[in-house]
Scaffold this active site. Structure first.
Site, PDB file in Angstrom:
ATOM      1  N   GLU A 256       0.889  -1.173   0.000  1.00 56.70           N
ATOM      2  CA  GLU A 256       0.000   0.000   0.000  1.00 56.70           C
ATOM      3  C   GLU A 256       0.917   1.210   0.000  1.00 56.70           C
ATOM      4  O   GLU A 256       1.558   1.495   1.011  1.00 56.70           O
ATOM      5  CB  GLU A 256      -0.879   0.010   1.261  1.00 56.70           C
ATOM      6  CG  GLU A 256      -1.736  -1.232   1.449  1.00 56.70           C
ATOM      7  CD  GLU A 256      -2.883  -1.327   0.459  1.00 56.70           C
ATOM      8  OE1 GLU A 256      -3.192  -0.293  -0.180  1.00 56.70           O
ATOM      9  OE2 GLU A 256      -3.455  -2.411   0.311  1.00 56.70           O
ATOM     10  N   CYS A 295      -3.161   8.699   3.235  1.00 60.10           N
ATOM     11  CA  CYS A 295      -2.848   8.113   1.927  1.00 60.10           C
ATOM     12  C   CYS A 295      -3.987   8.346   0.947  1.00 60.10           C
ATOM     13  O   CYS A 295      -3.783   8.354  -0.259  1.00 60.10           O
ATOM     14  CB  CYS A 295      -2.566   6.634   2.085  1.00 60.10           C
ATOM     15  SG  CYS A 295      -3.859   5.771   2.983  1.00 60.10           S
TER      16      CYS A 295
HETATM   17  P1  NAP Z   1       8.373   4.836   4.706  1.00 54.35           P
HETATM   18  O1  NAP Z   1       9.487   5.744   5.014  1.00 54.35           O
HETATM   19  O2  NAP Z   1       8.442   4.029   3.474  1.00 54.35           O
HETATM   20  O3  NAP Z   1       8.232   3.896   5.978  1.00 54.35           O
HETATM   21  C1  NAP Z   1       7.201   2.975   6.090  1.00 54.35           C
HETATM   22  C2  NAP Z   1       7.594   1.848   7.023  1.00 54.35           C
HETATM   23  O4  NAP Z   1       8.638   1.086   6.425  1.00 54.35           O
HETATM   24  C3  NAP Z   1       8.136   2.314   8.374  1.00 54.35           C
HETATM   25  O5  NAP Z   1       7.671   1.431   9.363  1.00 54.35           O
HETATM   26  C4  NAP Z   1       9.633   2.193   8.193  1.00 54.35           C
HETATM   27  O6  NAP Z   1      10.309   1.999   9.410  1.00 54.35           O
HETATM   28  C5  NAP Z   1       9.693   0.936   7.369  1.00 54.35           C
HETATM   29  N1  NAP Z   1      10.935   0.735   6.635  1.00 54.35           N
HETATM   30  C6  NAP Z   1      11.730   1.666   6.087  1.00 54.35           C
HETATM   31  N2  NAP Z   1      12.769   1.061   5.464  1.00 54.35           N
HETATM   32  C7  NAP Z   1      12.611  -0.279   5.628  1.00 54.35           C
HETATM   33  C8  NAP Z   1      13.343  -1.426   5.233  1.00 54.35           C
HETATM   34  N3  NAP Z   1      14.456  -1.324   4.515  1.00 54.35           N
HETATM   35  N4  NAP Z   1      12.908  -2.643   5.593  1.00 54.35           N
HETATM   36  C9  NAP Z   1      11.767  -2.772   6.308  1.00 54.35           C
HETATM   37  N5  NAP Z   1      11.029  -1.717   6.725  1.00 54.35           N
HETATM   38  C10 NAP Z   1      11.442  -0.485   6.380  1.00 54.35           C
HETATM   39  O7  NAP Z   1       6.990   5.608   4.639  1.00 54.35           O
HETATM   40  P2  NAP Z   1       6.397   6.677   5.669  1.00 54.35           P
HETATM   41  O8  NAP Z   1       7.154   7.940   5.505  1.00 54.35           O
HETATM   42  O9  NAP Z   1       6.270   6.103   7.045  1.00 54.35           O
HETATM   43  O10 NAP Z   1       4.926   6.848   5.124  1.00 54.35           O
HETATM   44  C11 NAP Z   1       4.540   7.804   4.178  1.00 54.35           C
HETATM   45  C12 NAP Z   1       4.126   7.140   2.897  1.00 54.35           C
HETATM   46  O11 NAP Z   1       3.225   6.095   3.162  1.00 54.35           O
HETATM   47  C13 NAP Z   1       3.404   8.079   1.971  1.00 54.35           C
HETATM   48  O12 NAP Z   1       3.987   7.992   0.716  1.00 54.35           O
HETATM   49  C14 NAP Z   1       1.985   7.542   1.928  1.00 54.35           C
HETATM   50  O13 NAP Z   1       1.357   7.713   0.695  1.00 54.35           O
HETATM   51  C15 NAP Z   1       2.179   6.126   2.214  1.00 54.35           C
HETATM   52  N6  NAP Z   1       0.971   5.573   2.807  1.00 54.35           N
HETATM   53  C16 NAP Z   1       0.208   4.748   2.063  1.00 54.35           C
HETATM   54  C17 NAP Z   1      -0.940   4.196   2.594  1.00 54.35           C
HETATM   55  C18 NAP Z   1      -1.788   3.268   1.785  1.00 54.35           C
HETATM   56  O14 NAP Z   1      -2.687   2.655   2.354  1.00 54.35           O
HETATM   57  N7  NAP Z   1      -1.571   3.150   0.495  1.00 54.35           N
HETATM   58  C19 NAP Z   1      -1.314   4.491   3.900  1.00 54.35           C
HETATM   59  C20 NAP Z   1      -0.517   5.346   4.636  1.00 54.35           C
HETATM   60  C21 NAP Z   1       0.633   5.880   4.080  1.00 54.35           C
HETATM   61  P3  NAP Z   1      11.087   3.208  10.146  1.00 54.35           P
HETATM   62  O15 NAP Z   1      10.061   4.192  10.520  1.00 54.35           O
HETATM   63  O16 NAP Z   1      11.709   2.528  11.316  1.00 54.35           O
HETATM   64  O17 NAP Z   1      12.071   3.732   9.140  1.00 54.35           O
END
Ligand code: NAP
Length: 517
Positions: A256, A295
């Site tokens: 997602e 999102c």
């Molecule tokens: P993110 O930086 O990609 O992080 C998401 C999750 O992934 C966090 O728990 C992060 O942990 C973890 N993560 C990062 N690198 C990883 C790796 N190499 N291996 C495993 N896990 C890893 O995203 P975000 O900034 O939290 O969220 C914002 C984005 O989410 C936006 O683009 C939004 O559109 C999207 N979003 C989408 C939805 C949907 O339903 N489509 C819903 C909500 C948000 P850490 O925090 O510990 O780095």
């Protein structure tokens, strides 16, 4: 300062190594730390597979549904405490915090009811039996059984309660144990939720584990029947989807990710009508609820060319009434974004849009937040941009600005043109359209449907009862193609499929019937 421990292999473990600091985005004061090293993920995953999985598979759908209902009830009991944590760690207003926390409880309660409806069975029929022998005695029956692995749920920072609940509810009712990992920056709410549930002793050992802090080598230990359900940015999604272990073991992945959700005003809707008022209210809410960090939030607004000035005026009037500031105050409608990095990313996104659009409201997001010491907090005010050429405005369709920012663009009023412009976002979670014209809607839905996970139709008759396009409902699919990750969550019983294996059973008709009913 509070250290957030992870809950792994049946114990709270603080970990070691460098600390990640969680801060209050309003004051920038540190509020907790988490350490990601020194955690044995191989042992945690084995604990889930060996203890949690068998315990859940021994239960019926109805019994697993009852677990979800109990988790929902426990949230209600701790609602005020959780709201306070969301305000402090997420920059949520009270309304934003309720949206997340009540959304979590509602989703768990919904899956509680669904489990009860599925009943006292452990194998779920998929469709009707088909005769495959000379007589009706020999039949084939497709069926769903729990995957005998562990579901690793990685979530984004914006919905620490609801984001977990929508995955957890489906996995538990399906019969899979869970290891969840919230985004570190806003992990306080998830941590407390898991603590509350553990204290209440609702779930069998190994059914739910929690990692607070970086993922480290977690993904290296996944294997074939496991599921990796991820919500977050496209960049992280890409890395996880292509992870060598995930590819080698065919770990099932659900993504997602980003989405440039569009709202389209059709030519038949007057702004003075109920549908017109709904459109303006939906755009305003989506820009400002959770400071635009949803999102599903509306990022692109498409308006027939002749109406663009009226729409911009109506939105400016609404946005001018949004008080930005300390989200713990009752008179504040919008708080800060969640982290310093978020604030930098949002400002960079506004600058990219500014190069190709005109200002309609909010400049580049500068704001003097109410009740906040000067210079403190990760604040960005609501920003509305506008363009006379929605189709030709590349930045409007290319970058998700994850904050209180939208662009209003003109189009020619034709349903196919609108759908083609929506498609420039390369796949979204939800598109909304506002019309009572059945012909226009039929043409729009047919063309835009393939690019979106959900289409919300705002019209005269539903205007008074609509929650808007930004709410992910447990009854309806959440997830969209392309940029949005091509994932699918929720959707009632459909949401269980991610965590189950479809198996074709062949045999005696009465035996197969007994297995599934
Ligand atoms: P993110 O930086 O990609 O992080 C998401 C999750 O992934 C966090 O728990 C992060 O942990 C973890 N993560 C990062 N690198 C990883 C790796 N190499 N291996 C495993 N896990 C890893 O995203 P975000 O900034 O939290 O969220 C914002 C984005 O989410 C936006 O683009 C939004 O559109 C999207 N979003 C989408 C939805 C949907 O339903 N489509 C819903 C909500 C948000 P850490 O925090 O510990 O780095």
């Amino acid at each position: 300062m509070k250290t957030l421990a992870s809950h792994l292999t049946g114990a709270w473990i603080a970990g070691d190594g460098p600390a990640a600091t969680l801060v209050n985005p309003t004051t920038e004061e540190p509020i907790a730390v988490a350490h990601g090293r020194g955690l044995d993920f191989a042992a945690a995953l084995a604990f889930a597979r060996d203890r949690g999985g068998p315990a859940l598979r021994a239960l019926t759908f109805a019994e697993r549904g009852a677990l979800c209902a109990a988790l929902a009830k426990a949230i209600h009991g701790a609602r005020e405490e959780l709201i306070a944590l969301a305000v402090a760690n997420g920059g949520n207003t009270r309304g934003d915090a309720k949206f997340d926390i009540d959304g979590a409880a509602g989703t768990l309660a919904h899956y509680g009811e669904l489990g009860a409806k599925l009943g006292a069975v452990r194998v779920l029929a998929d469709g009707e039996p088909v005769q495959i022998g000379r007589t009706a005695r020999l039949v084939g029956q497709h069926a769903w059984v729990p995957r005998p692995g562990v579901a690793v749920l990685i979530n984004a920072f914006n919905f620490p309660a609801w984001g977990l609940a929508e995955k957890l509810a489906c996995a538990l009712v399906a019969g899979m144990p869970v290891l969840c990992k919230p985004a570190t920056a806003t992990a306080l709410v998830t941590h407390r939720l898991v603590e509350i549930w553990a204290e209440a002793g609702i779930l069998p050992a190994g059914a739910l584990q929690l990692l607070v802090g970086p993922a480290g080598d977690l993904v290296d230990h996944l294997r074939a029947p496991d599921v990796l359900a991820f919500t977050g940015s496209s960049d992280t999604a890409r890395a996880l989807r292509g992870h060598a272990r995930v590819v080698a073991e065919s770990v099932r992945v659900n993504i997602e990710a980003d989405s440039l959700n569009a709202a389209v005003l059709a030519p038949d809707v007057e702004l003075s009508s109920e549908a017109g008022a709904l459109f303006v209210a939906d755009v305003t809410r989506d820009m400002t609820q959770k400071t635009g960090q949803k999102c599903t939030a509306i990022r692109r607004v498409l308006v027939p060319r002749a109406r663009i000035a009226d729409v911009v005026d109506a939105l400016k009037e609404r946005l001018a009434g949004i008080v930005v500031g300390d989200p713990s105050r009752d008179d504040v409608r919008m708080g800060p974004v969640a982290t310093a990095q978020q604030a930098r990313d949002v400002r960079a996104g506004i600058a990219r849009l500014a190069a190709a659009t005109r200002e309609a409201f909010g400049g580049s997001g500068e704001v003097s937040p109410l009740g906040v010491p000067a210079g403190k907090g990760f604040f960005v005010g609501p920003v509305l941009r506008t363009t006379d050429d929605a189709r030709g405005c590349e930045p409007m369709h290319a970058h998700e600005v994850f904050g209180p920012v939208s662009t209003v663009g003109a189009y020619d009023g034709d349903a196919h043109t609108a759908a083609a412009i929506v498609a420039l976002g390369q796949g979204g979670l939800v598109a909304s359209c506002y019309s009572d014209d059945r012909d226009w809607l039929g043409r729009f839905v047919t063309e835009a449907g393939g690019w979106n996970g959900r289409i919300y139709i705002g019209s005269e008759k539903i205007a008074a009862m609509s929650a808007g396009p930004g709410t992910a409902l447990p009854q309806l699919q959440h997830g969209g193609p392309g940029r949005a990750g091509d994932g699918a969550e929720l959707g009632g019983a459909r949401g269980l499929a991610l965590y189950m294996q479809r198996v074709a059973l062949q045999g005696d008709a009465s035996l197969l019937k007994a297995l599934t009913s």
